[in-house]
Enzyme design. Structure first.
Site, PDB file in Angstrom:
ATOM      1  N   HIS A 175      45.162  26.807  42.640  1.00  0.00           N
ATOM      2  CA  HIS A 175      44.604  27.999  43.292  1.00  0.00           C
ATOM      3  C   HIS A 175      45.545  29.194  43.141  1.00  0.00           C
ATOM      4  CE1 HIS A 175      42.388  29.728  46.990  1.00  0.00           C
ATOM      5  NE2 HIS A 175      43.388  30.573  46.782  1.00  0.00           N
ATOM      6  N   GLU A 176      46.814  29.011  43.489  1.00  0.00           N
ATOM      7  CA  GLU A 176      47.768  30.123  43.424  1.00  0.00           C
ATOM      8  C   GLU A 176      48.090  30.504  41.979  1.00  0.00           C
ATOM      9  OE1 GLU A 176      48.190  31.704  46.056  1.00  0.00           O
ATOM     10  OE2 GLU A 176      47.375  30.154  47.369  1.00  0.00           O
ATOM     11  N   HIS A 179      45.339  32.713  40.720  1.00  0.00           N
ATOM     12  CA  HIS A 179      45.548  34.101  41.157  1.00  0.00           C
ATOM     13  C   HIS A 179      46.542  34.807  40.234  1.00  0.00           C
ATOM     14  CE1 HIS A 179      43.081  33.896  44.613  1.00  0.00           C
ATOM     15  NE2 HIS A 179      43.935  33.345  45.461  1.00  0.00           N
TER      16      HIS A 179
END
EC number: 3.4.24.-
Length: 451
Positions: A175-176, A179
């Site tokens: 997820h990070e 980003h």
């Protein structure tokens, strides 16, 4: 792909019952699993970070904390040159800080290993590569923190990914990293109001984590996916704060399994392609990291995605209801980067529609996102999309009519991080032709499936 620690040999216990003829038989399926193990601790994104907001730079997505208009409003920009990402670990980014967790050997590098595993996973399915380099000026710096956060896209300087103990989950690491590659939250899509009813509490009304990012600052390249690892839970800002318009997806929101469409988003953003394309089946596509194989939707395997995964349990449906149960996992708690998984393939005569319903689930942990365990019936026509995930007893209604599948064979996926789970289900085929349904596409590519 790099591995941490390995274990193998899991037993799936399976029972099938012919409900019409009352004939029972038992089978035991042993299959070999090799999983990379890393400690998983904590909760869904969104815990105990507000007090640290004053130290957080702008233009950064801070998971689960209130931030006012601090997000970079471009979906895929700026990108990393040549799809190559440089990174460096802060000295403190290694050991878990929670003393109550008694880890065995190698605990001093557990965070680094998890992040390395996540980077290797992305590289194995995209053209994006990661290289450790602590001197180059443009790089990611992994930092221990009390909040989980990342910049969006490349910012031409040292950019931190903040990764605390409670964020220690494989899907959260991806997820990070997504980003940092330039991808925003799913619920920031400009079409999100077609899929969600947003009811934020007063404190979160100005939180940019929930703002829609409209064109020309964002584009959509895959269907809206409730099961994306970039989607928040339904209760992230209080009960029913992100309410799916397809209510069967309520528990799916916030799931941290990484999906087929998550990786396709990266490949589309970075224009990852091979010189020639393979004829991949079931919606798969040529793997830009290895042009001799296809990337397959969950449950499919083989070089061309033309078969179900090798270790699946094979069942044959009849015109009457049959009943089965399957037990997945073990009595020992396992902390892994990937859950223990089992696949059931229900087969029927060609062009028949398969119907299935879950009758009972046992020893499941009910939580937002179904991150500890879950059952996914792949009944929708698009084999690539995440279907509603079941992990709570109140999701099970034995009296319902069940799911009519637009796929034959029909796949059921069961996964668990926590102990041994048991699922009881019924299945049959109905006197209805699959080909009587119209075909459609997802609106983003040309792959056709039954609607």
């Amino acid at each position: 792909m790099g591995n941490l620690f390995k274990f193998s040999l899991n037993c799936i216990k399976y029972r099938s019952e012919n409900l019409e003829k009352s004939k029972m038989f038992y089978q035991y399926f042993y299959f070999h699993l090799t999983l990379s193990i890393v400690l998983i601790y904590g909760s869904d994104i969104g815990k105990d970070a507000n007090e640290h907001m004053s130290s957080v730079p702008k233009k950064i997505i801070i998971e689960g904390t209130r931030q006012k208009r601090q997000v970079v409003t471009k979906l895929f920009s700026p990108q990393w040159s040549n799809a190559k990402v440089f990174y460096c670990n802060a000295d403190s980014f290694s050991k878990l800080q929670l003393k109550k967790l008694k880890l065995k050997k190698n605990s001093d590098t557990v965070k680094r290993k998890l992040m390395k595993f996540a980077m290797n996973f992305i590289s194995s399915q995209t053209c994006v590569t990661f290289e450790e380099n602590c001197t180059i000026s443009t790089r990611i710096k992994f930092v221990d923190s009390t909040f989980c956060a990342s910049y969006v896209g490349m910012i031409n300087s040292v950019q931190e990914i903040y990764f605390p103990d409670w964020c220690m989950r494989f899907g959260s690491a991806v997820h990070e990293l997504m980003h940092a590659l330039g991808v925003l939250h799913t619920h920031a899509r400009f079409d999100r109001d077609n899929f969600l009813n947003v009811n934020l509490n007063k404190d979160d009304e100005d939180d940019s984590n929930f703002e829609i990012v409209s064109p020309p600052f964002s584009i959509n390249v895959v269907p809206y996916e409730y099961g994306s690892t970039l989607h928040y839970t339904a209760d992230v800002s209080g009960t029913n704060s992100l309410l799916p318009k397809q209510m069967e997806y309520y528990r799916t929101l916030g799931n941290r399994r990484v999906t087929f469409y998550d990786m396709l988003t990266i490949n589309t953003a970075y224009n990852c392609k091979c010189p020639s394309e393979l004829l991949c089946a079931n919606g798969g596509y040529t793997n830009p990291s290895n042009c001799l194989e296809c990337i397959c939707p969950l449950g499919y395997g083989g070089v061309l995605c033309d078969r179900v995964v090798a270790c699946s349990v094979q069942l044959s449906a009849d015109s009457y209801w049959k009943g089965s149960w399957i037990s997945v996992g073990s009595s020992v708690l396992r902390d892994t980067t990937d859950p223990v998984k089992a696949f059931i393939s229900i087969n029927a005569p060609k062009d028949k529609i398969i119907e299935v319903k879950i009758v009972k689930i046992e020893n499941f942990s009910c939580d937002s996102g179904c991150n500890n365990n879950g059952v996914e019936i792949k009944y929708m026509g698009d084999p690539r999309i995440t279907n509603p995930i079941i992990c709570c007893e109140n999701q099970v209604d034995p009296s319902n009519k069940g799911y009519k599948a637009k796929l034959n064979p029909l796949l059921i996926n069961i996964y668990t991080f926590l102990g041994k789970n048991k699922v009881t289900f019924h299945y049959r085929y109905v006197n209805e032709r699959l080909s009587s349904y119209n075909k459609t596409t997802n609106g983003y590519d040309n792959y056709e499936y039954y609607a």
